[in-house]
Design a protein around this motif. Structure first.
Motif, mmCIF file in Angstrom:
data_model
loop_
_atom_site.group_PDB
_atom_site.id
_atom_site.type_symbol
_atom_site.label_atom_id
_atom_site.label_comp_id
_atom_site.label_asym_id
_atom_site.label_seq_id
_atom_site.Cartn_x
_atom_site.Cartn_y
_atom_site.Cartn_z
ATOM 1 N N SER B 62 18.168 -15.238 -10.281
ATOM 2 C CA SER B 62 19.368 -15.851 -9.700
ATOM 3 C C SER B 62 19.342 -15.724 -8.186
ATOM 4 O O SER B 62 19.700 -16.658 -7.457
ATOM 5 C CB SER B 62 20.627 -15.170 -10.242
ATOM 6 N N LEU B 63 18.911 -14.539 -7.725
ATOM 7 C CA LEU B 63 18.853 -14.330 -6.278
ATOM 8 C C LEU B 63 17.818 -15.259 -5.652
ATOM 9 O O LEU B 63 18.060 -15.844 -4.592
ATOM 10 C CB LEU B 63 18.532 -12.875 -5.961
ATOM 11 N N ALA B 67 20.425 -16.970 -3.609
ATOM 12 C CA ALA B 67 20.660 -16.136 -2.425
ATOM 13 C C ALA B 67 19.342 -15.521 -2.016
ATOM 14 O O ALA B 67 19.171 -14.300 -2.074
ATOM 15 C CB ALA B 67 21.703 -15.052 -2.739
ATOM 16 N N ILE B 119 26.966 -14.614 -8.501
ATOM 17 C CA ILE B 119 25.917 -15.132 -7.617
ATOM 18 C C ILE B 119 25.842 -16.665 -7.684
ATOM 19 O O ILE B 119 25.648 -17.332 -6.679
ATOM 20 C CB ILE B 119 24.546 -14.503 -7.982
ATOM 21 N N ALA B 426 27.132 -7.830 -6.634
ATOM 22 C CA ALA B 426 26.862 -9.253 -6.501
ATOM 23 C C ALA B 426 27.455 -9.772 -5.194
ATOM 24 O O ALA B 426 26.812 -10.548 -4.463
ATOM 25 C CB ALA B 426 27.441 -10.007 -7.694
ATOM 26 N N LYS B 430 25.532 -11.309 -1.941
ATOM 27 C CA LYS B 430 25.832 -12.602 -1.337
ATOM 28 C C LYS B 430 26.060 -12.451 0.168
ATOM 29 O O LYS B 430 25.571 -13.257 0.968
ATOM 30 C CB LYS B 430 27.084 -13.232 -1.984
#
Lengths: 484, 456
Positions: B62-63, B67, B119, B426, B430
């Motif tokens: 996800s990161l 992000a 996220i 989270a 961010k």
């Protein structure tokens, strides 16, 4: 804004530094004091359910850990609990640990510092941790015989020891109790048993009365007066002592009477032989008054009184003779000299005193532990006789021995005689209350090569019962040890 | 606002490498527990290994997608802490027969899912500024929930902070920590000029206007309310500390700290006088080793047992399964630090505290690096909340301060705490992404097509 963030960051770091500090304090600097805090039962919990080593008598376990199916993996089991309760003690989670179980707990648990190697090898081999075994000096047959000599329902203690090594061969007391009641894993069961046992008269949960209970020693204390007299140089074996029927004190309405049951009243002067054979009071009171309290206190301490450091390895209750001078007035000193009033002794102390006389004046360290062995039967500790102190000179010891022999041969301890063996002995009859006495016998045999010391006390009995339960039983114990 | 030079590199591969290390820590801990307590390596164990790995990778991926400039250290630190916590809870379950471990696994899954959701959903942390007053309302509702009959789980260990949700219990105060931080960050970033410039000056102190004091009053009321109605001293201290640091960072004025300290002193003294449970806490703390206090109900038994356990562990600890941390009441939640101290020793506990310090440091780093006031305030607030929470609970367990029931972030058994802390992480991730992202790609750029930056 960023400066404020940096400042806040410093505060946060300071908080973490404080945490590092307090963790270090708890786990490092204060760890020892926390581990030994009286409220801390961690060490106990850590070993309570382990396979603790057995306590052995003659190779047979009198206390052992038996595997269970519960979470607490081992259950302590006592065999012949009544016979050995005063020695093994018990090992409970919330009602304390006593006796050999407590005194040898690190060895039994295998956590003593010198057991490090075993712990490491057990950790590597995956074996369940197992403690070391502790073999006692006790002779099982002698212990049983001594125990059977005290009638049920009558309190009493018997100590049998080897005067040359200090090894305790038998040590019994009644009433006893079932140590298995204190070994349950259920706290409430144990607490109930504890409350019940603590409430019972004469039962001592914390160790045999033979070394935990103090009694007035009565006339057996006269042996210390005799030693003090001979050592002082003011008396010798032929001295003639005053033996009045009553000892009067100027200005006080009190007289100390002579001993009623012997032949003391038949003469007004006495030799040591006569005075000891008949256990006359007034000659020994006069010795004490003549030598003074300091001399008697010093002599008593040379025989082990006022010594709080004796361990067998269980701590022994301190026997007492009044200490610094001036604490006793003249009647008080006279009464103390014949083992009454403020004089208090454990049966073990009287046995140690007797053993010192038997062993040429050398008092040996009394001990209950013969050997300590690892689970693979390596001996890591065994009894080495140690001189505790020189109580008196060999000459004085020899002289007192001769007189003690005549006490058995011709005097009031004749019941202790063993055919074909020279027995040395001394009785005591300390008055307590209601015409009842603490009846004592202490002695050793053979007189010329002492192998065994026997000390018997039957507290709170009448004179006849006391006489029946002391000297004749000593004779039987001498016979048993000497195989006569 | 000084701008720190950041290296415009995503560093996601470093994160992956550290993540592998963190997984090794967590999985090894779990394996050691099984080994030392004689448990077989059954399907549960392998499932757990896979689940922990998949959850970690889900956040990692996800990161990468949403992000990619996020701080690469934060996620591995949190995974390591969470893994250690799971292992310790599992170890205590084996001795006590509890099933807290299974619930903790479930909550870990939920918490990580929530973090992934944050996220993905929160495209830019500055969006949250829109919800300043909604967050305030939400905070109030969350804090009042445990007092609503029917919803309340009643008095648990002396505090009324739980609600019942079917078979689960939940501590809404944990989430309120986040919503309050969002509210304070939003309010203070909008009004800091007013607060800074208006007001009288008395001596060296610049005093704010009474109307500007409103949020401080809100914070104070929330803290006192939690203390009075929910008997929760720890959370009360946490809320107030959270607000103090945020208003200080917003204004850079020591005067606020001064006012705050006065309010704490007044509130603390009044609480000591009025509430028996507060006075009792202090007494128990001072006289902890007095056998009377150890034996008493609500006495010092718990903290003293914890200290004995930690002392038993010493420098290197007894090793998993070799101590008896289960003797300490609440060994897997409030007292989990004592359990770790006993079995992993001073060394292990230092490592754990270092992980927390690292996490907090990265939070502050994100605050320094990000360019907007809201993000700075939110990151500082959240990071400081984690630091303060560690301090209150670890300090309490080690008897540095009176023990109050706060959860140990990521370690302690308890779903609400885990959920809240993963959401916090989270958010910090961010913000760190915004902080580390090169300025020229912060606006619409071909490299980050999904990035629709909302200018505040």
């Amino acid at each position: 804004m960023n400066q404020a963030i940096r400042n806040s960051w410093i505060v946060a770091i300071a908080l973490f530094v404080l945490l590092f500090g307090s963790i270090s304090y708890v786990q490092f600097f204060a760890a020892d004091s926390l581990n030994s805090n009286p409220s801390n039962n961690r060490q106990l919990l850590a070993t309570f359910c382990n396979n603790r080593g057995p306590i052995l008598v003659g190779g047979h376990p009198i206390a052992e850990s038996v595997a269970t199916n519960s979470d607490c993996k081992y259950q302590r089991k006592y065999n012949d609990p009544y016979l050995y309760a005063g020695l093994t003690g018990f090992f409970s989670l919330s009602n304390g640990q006593y006796g050999i179980e407590a005194a040898m707990k690190e060895q039994l648990a295998g956590t003593s510092t010198d057991a490090l190697f075993e712990r490491i090898s057990q950790a590597f081999t995956g074996a369940t941790p197992q403690g070391r075994s502790v073999e006692l000096t006790i002779d099982a047959n002698l212990q049983k015989l001594a125990y059977s000599m005290i009638p049920d329902g009558v309190p009493g203690s018997i100590v049998v020891m080897n005067p040359k090594t200090g090894a305790i061969l038998a040590m019994v007391s009644k009433p006893s109790y079932d140590t298995n009641l204190m070994a349950s894993h259920d706290k409430e069961t144990v607490a109930k048993a504890y409350d019940n046992l603590v409430g019972q008269p004469n039962t001592n949960l914390f160790g045999s009365p033979a070394f935990k209970q103090l009694y007035a020693p009565g006339s057996v204390f006269k042996l210390i007066d005799t030693a003090a007299a001979l050592e002082s140089g003011k008396y010798n074996k032929d001295s003639v002592l005053p033996n009045p029927a009553e000892l009067a004190f100027p200005g006080i309405n009190y007289t100390l009477p002579n001993y009623r049951y012997g032949q003391c009243d038949s003469q007004s002067k006495a030799t040591f032989t006569f005075a000891l054979e008949n256990s006359c009071n007034t000659p020994f009171a006069s010795i004490a008054l003549n030598l003074g309290q300091d001399a008697i206190t010093k002599e008593a301490e040379k025989f082990g009184f006022n010594d709080s450091s004796v361990k067998i390895p269980i701590g022994v209750e301190t026997s007492r003779f009044p200490g610094s001078s001036g604490t006793l007035d003249q009647p008080g000193l006279a009464q103390s000299a014949i083992g009454q009033r403020d004089v208090q002794a454990t049966p073990l102390e009287i046995a140690m005193m007797t053993a010192a006389i038997a062993n040429g004046g050398k008092q040996m360290q009394p001990n209950l532990v013969q050997t300590v062995r690892t689970p693979d039967l390596q001996t890591v500790q065994s009894l080495t006789p140690q001189v505790l102190r020189q109580s008196t000179t060999p000459e004085v010891a020899k002289q007192i021995t001769d007189w003690m022999v005549s006490v058995v041969d011709n005097g009031i301890a004749s019941g202790a005689a063993v055919p074909g063996v020279k027995v040395a002995g001394k009785t005591g009859t300390a008055e307590v209350a209601n015409n009842l006495n603490n009846a004592w016998f202490t002695g050793f045999a053979p007189a010329d090569d002492p192998q065994v010391v026997v000390t018997i006390v039957m507290p709170n009995v009448d004179v006849v019962t006391g006489a029946q339960l002391t000297s004749p039983n000593a004779s039987k114990l001498f016979k048993a040890v000497l195989k006569k | 606002m000084s701008q720190l030079a950041t290296v415009p590199k995503p560093r996601r591969n470093i994160e992956l490498l550290l993540l592998v290390l963190a997984l090794i820590v967590g999985i090894t801990a779990n394996a050691l527990v099984n080994l030392n307590l004689g448990k077989t390596f059954d399907n549960d164990f392998y499932t757990q290994c896979v689940v922990l790995t998949v959850l970690s990778l889900a956040v990692h991926i996800s990161l990468r997608l949403r992000a990619k400039y996020a701080d690469p250290v934060i996620l591995p630190v949190v995974v390591a802490l969470n893994g250690i916590g799971l292992a310790v809870i599992h170890r205590l379950d084996i001795t006590s027969g509890d099933t807290a471990g299974q619930r903790q696994w479930l909550w870990t899954g939920l918490a990580v899912a929530a973090a992934v959701a944050v996220i993905w959903v929160v495209k830019d942390h500055r969006i949250l500024r829109r919800y300043t007053y909604i967050s305030l309302a939400l905070s109030v509702i969350l804090l009042l929930m445990p007092l609503v009959p029917g919803l309340s789980a009643g008095d648990v260990n002396g505090a009324t902070v739980w609600i019942k949700l079917g078979p689960f219990t939940f501590q809404p105060g944990e989430i309120a920590k986040i919503t309050l931080a969002i509210f304070f960050a939003g309010y203070l970033s909008s009004n800091r000029d007013l607060i800074l410039l208006a007001g009288r000056k008395i001596g060296p102190l610049q005093l704010p206007r009474v109307k500007d004091l409103a949020p401080m009053i809100v914070a104070w009321l929330a803290s006192v309310g939690v203390l009075v109605f929910q008997h929760d001293l720890g959370t009360s201290v946490l809320f107030f500390g959270l607000f103090m640091v945020m208003i200080y960072v917003a204004t850079s004025r020591i005067s606020w700290i001064f006012i705050g300290l006065v309010l704490i002193a007044v509130g603390g003294f009044a609480a000591y006088q009025i509430f028996p449970h507060v006075a009792r806490r202090i007494d128990v703390w001072v006289h902890a080793f007095d056998p009377q206090y150890i034996g008493a109900a609500g006495g010092s038994y718990q903290v003293v047992q914890g200290l004995f356990g930690m002392a038993n562990g010493g420098l290197i600890g007894t090793g998993f399964g070799q101590g008896s941390p289960q003797t300490v009441p609440l060994a897997n939640s409030d007292m989990i630090i004592a359990s770790i101290g006993e079995e992993l020793g001073l060394v292990g506990l230092f490592a754990v505290v270092c992980l927390y310090a690292l996490l907090v440091a990265r939070g502050f780093r994100a605050a320094l690096g990000t360019r907007d006031a809201f993000g700075k305030l939110l990151a500082v607030g959240l990071a400081f909340a984690v630091a303060l929470q560690c301090f209150v609970i670890i300090g309490g367990v080690t008897r540095l301060i009176p023990l109050t029931g706060l959860t140990t972030p990521f370690l302690a058994a308890g779903g609400s705490s885990l959920l809240a802390n993963w959401i916090i992480v989270a958010l910090i991730l961010k913000i760190s992404d915004a902080a580390r992202r090169p300025i020229n790609v912060s606006a619409d750029s071909p490299q980050t097509p999904h990035q629709e930056v909302q200018t505040p």
